[in-house]
Design a protein around this motif. Structure first.
Motif, PDB file in Angstrom:
ATOM      1  N   ARG A  37       0.832  -1.207   0.000  1.00 42.71           N
ATOM      2  CA  ARG A  37       0.000   0.000   0.000  1.00 42.71           C
ATOM      3  C   ARG A  37       0.865   1.255   0.000  1.00 42.71           C
ATOM      4  NH1 ARG A  37      -3.567  -1.934   5.206  1.00 42.71           N
ATOM      5  NH2 ARG A  37      -4.564  -3.725   4.221  1.00 42.71           N
ATOM      6  N   LEU A  38       0.556   2.180  -0.887  1.00 40.64           N
ATOM      7  CA  LEU A  38       1.132   3.529  -0.842  1.00 40.64           C
ATOM      8  C   LEU A  38       0.075   4.422  -0.217  1.00 40.64           C
ATOM      9  CD1 LEU A  38       3.263   5.695  -1.547  1.00 40.64           C
ATOM     10  CD2 LEU A  38       2.090   5.944  -3.750  1.00 40.64           C
ATOM     11  N   PHE A  39       0.445   5.112   0.864  1.00 41.95           N
ATOM     12  CA  PHE A  39      -0.536   5.942   1.558  1.00 41.95           C
ATOM     13  C   PHE A  39       0.132   7.122   2.241  1.00 41.95           C
ATOM     14  CE2 PHE A  39       1.097   3.080   4.704  1.00 41.95           C
ATOM     15  CZ  PHE A  39       1.029   3.754   5.920  1.00 41.95           C
ATOM     16  N   TRP A  40      -0.692   8.116   2.591  1.00 41.45           N
ATOM     17  CA  TRP A  40      -0.250   9.244   3.401  1.00 41.45           C
ATOM     18  C   TRP A  40      -1.085   9.249   4.674  1.00 41.45           C
ATOM     19  CZ3 TRP A  40      -4.147  12.502   4.633  1.00 41.45           C
ATOM     20  CH2 TRP A  40      -5.224  12.602   3.748  1.00 41.45           C
ATOM     21  N   TYR A  41      -0.533   9.888   5.712  1.00 36.55           N
ATOM     22  CA  TYR A  41      -1.266   9.992   6.970  1.00 36.55           C
ATOM     23  C   TYR A  41      -0.852  11.255   7.703  1.00 36.55           C
ATOM     24  CZ  TYR A  41       3.044   8.142   9.002  1.00 36.55           C
ATOM     25  OH  TYR A  41       4.349   7.962   9.368  1.00 36.55           O
ATOM     26  N   THR A  42      -1.766  11.770   8.496  1.00 41.60           N
ATOM     27  CA  THR A  42      -1.466  12.953   9.290  1.00 41.60           C
ATOM     28  C   THR A  42      -1.273  12.540  10.741  1.00 41.60           C
ATOM     29  OG1 THR A  42      -3.807  13.430   9.679  1.00 41.60           O
ATOM     30  CG2 THR A  42      -2.759  14.511   7.780  1.00 41.60           C
ATOM     31  N   SER A  43      -0.505  13.341  11.455  1.00 38.24           N
ATOM     32  CA  SER A  43      -0.317  13.145  12.889  1.00 38.24           C
ATOM     33  C   SER A  43      -0.205  14.509  13.540  1.00 38.24           C
ATOM     34  CB  SER A  43       0.932  12.290  13.155  1.00 38.24           C
ATOM     35  OG  SER A  43       2.076  12.892  12.586  1.00 38.24           O
ATOM     36  N   ALA A  90       4.152   6.679   3.248  1.00 40.37           N
ATOM     37  CA  ALA A  90       4.799   5.395   3.487  1.00 40.37           C
ATOM     38  C   ALA A  90       4.312   4.366   2.470  1.00 40.37           C
ATOM     39  CB  ALA A  90       4.509   4.894   4.900  1.00 40.37           C
ATOM     40  N   ILE A  91       5.132   3.343   2.302  1.00 35.40           N
ATOM     41  CA  ILE A  91       4.721   2.114   1.627  1.00 35.40           C
ATOM     42  C   ILE A  91       4.678   1.056   2.709  1.00 35.40           C
ATOM     43  CG2 ILE A  91       5.416   0.282   0.050  1.00 35.40           C
ATOM     44  CD1 ILE A  91       6.489   2.344  -1.810  1.00 35.40           C
ATOM     45  N   GLU A  92       3.591   0.303   2.723  1.00 35.59           N
ATOM     46  CA  GLU A  92       3.392  -0.692   3.761  1.00 35.59           C
ATOM     47  C   GLU A  92       3.141  -2.044   3.119  1.00 35.59           C
ATOM     48  OE1 GLU A  92       1.118  -0.188   7.848  1.00 35.59           O
ATOM     49  OE2 GLU A  92      -0.279  -0.264   6.162  1.00 35.59           O
ATOM     50  N   LEU A  93       3.776  -3.065   3.654  1.00 35.94           N
ATOM     51  CA  LEU A  93       3.531  -4.453   3.256  1.00 35.94           C
ATOM     52  C   LEU A  93       2.689  -5.077   4.364  1.00 35.94           C
ATOM     53  CD1 LEU A  93       4.040  -6.961   1.496  1.00 35.94           C
ATOM     54  CD2 LEU A  93       6.191  -7.272   2.740  1.00 35.94           C
ATOM     55  N   VAL A  94       1.535  -5.644   3.993  1.00 40.67           N
ATOM     56  CA  VAL A  94       0.595  -6.170   4.982  1.00 40.67           C
ATOM     57  C   VAL A  94       0.257  -7.621   4.649  1.00 40.67           C
ATOM     58  CG1 VAL A  94      -1.649  -5.856   6.082  1.00 40.67           C
ATOM     59  CG2 VAL A  94      -0.411  -3.864   5.213  1.00 40.67           C
ATOM     60  N   ALA A  95       0.347  -8.491   5.639  1.00 38.75           N
ATOM     61  CA  ALA A  95      -0.091  -9.889   5.517  1.00 38.75           C
ATOM     62  C   ALA A  95      -1.501  -9.976   6.101  1.00 38.75           C
ATOM     63  CB  ALA A  95       0.861 -10.810   6.267  1.00 38.75           C
ATOM     64  N   LEU A  96      -2.422 -10.538   5.324  1.00 41.71           N
ATOM     65  CA  LEU A  96      -3.816 -10.643   5.773  1.00 41.71           C
ATOM     66  C   LEU A  96      -4.208 -12.099   5.976  1.00 41.71           C
ATOM     67  CD1 LEU A  96      -5.290  -8.013   3.316  1.00 41.71           C
ATOM     68  CD2 LEU A  96      -4.820  -7.710   5.739  1.00 41.71           C
TER      69      LEU A  96
END
Length: 118
Positions: A37-43, A90-96
Motif C-alpha cells: 500500500r502507498l498511503f499518506w497519513y497525518t499526525s 509510506a509504503i506498507e507491506l501487509v499480511a492478511l
C-alpha cells in the motif's frame, strides 16, 4: 518476517516519479493475501487522517515469496511538518488476515527535504 525497500534505497520521490522496489515475506503460517500500500497519513493535534493512494494485492500467496512493485507518485499532497500537524507518506507491506506489517517511510515533494511549516 516482512521487508519492503526501494530499488535505489532512497526514500525521497518527486510527484509523478515511479517508486520501484521489492516486498518480501517469510511467514510460518498461511496467509489469505499480501498487500503493498502507498498511503499518506497525518499526525499531531486533532484527528488523524489517512489516504490510501494505491493497493497492489496478491491473493493466496505462498508463505514465503516476494513481489517487485512499481507505483507512480501522485501530484500531492507533499510531505510536511508543522507545529500542529504533519503529513507523512509510506509504503506498507501487509499480511492478511493477521495484519502483520512492515512500513517504509517516504518523503514526497519537489525537494529532498521535508517542508517545515511554522
Amino acid at each position: 518476517m516482512l521487508t519492503v525497500h526501494t530499488n535505489h534505497g532512497g526514500s525521497w520521490f518527486k510527484p509523478g516519479e515511479l517508486i520501484e522496489g521489492r516486498a518480501s515475506w517469510h511467514l510460518d503460517h498461511e496467509v489469505d493475501a499480501i498487500e503493498i500500500r502507498l498511503f499518506w497519513y497525518t499526525s499531531g493535534k486533532g484527528s488523524q487522517n489517512v489516504g490510501i493512494v494505491r493497493v497492489l494485492r496478491d491473493d493466496a500467496p505462498d508463505p514465503s515469496g516476494h513481489r517487485d512493485f512499481s507505483i507512480r507518485v501522485p501530484e500531492g499532497p507533499y510531505s510536511f511538518s508543522g507545529k500542529l500537524i504533519s503529513l507523512s507518506w509510506a509504503i506498507e507491506l501487509v499480511a492478511l488476515p493477521s495484519g502483520e506489517t512492515e512500513r517504509l517511510d517516504l518523503r514526497i515533494g519537489p525537494q529532498p527535504v521535508e517542508v517545515e511549516i511554522a
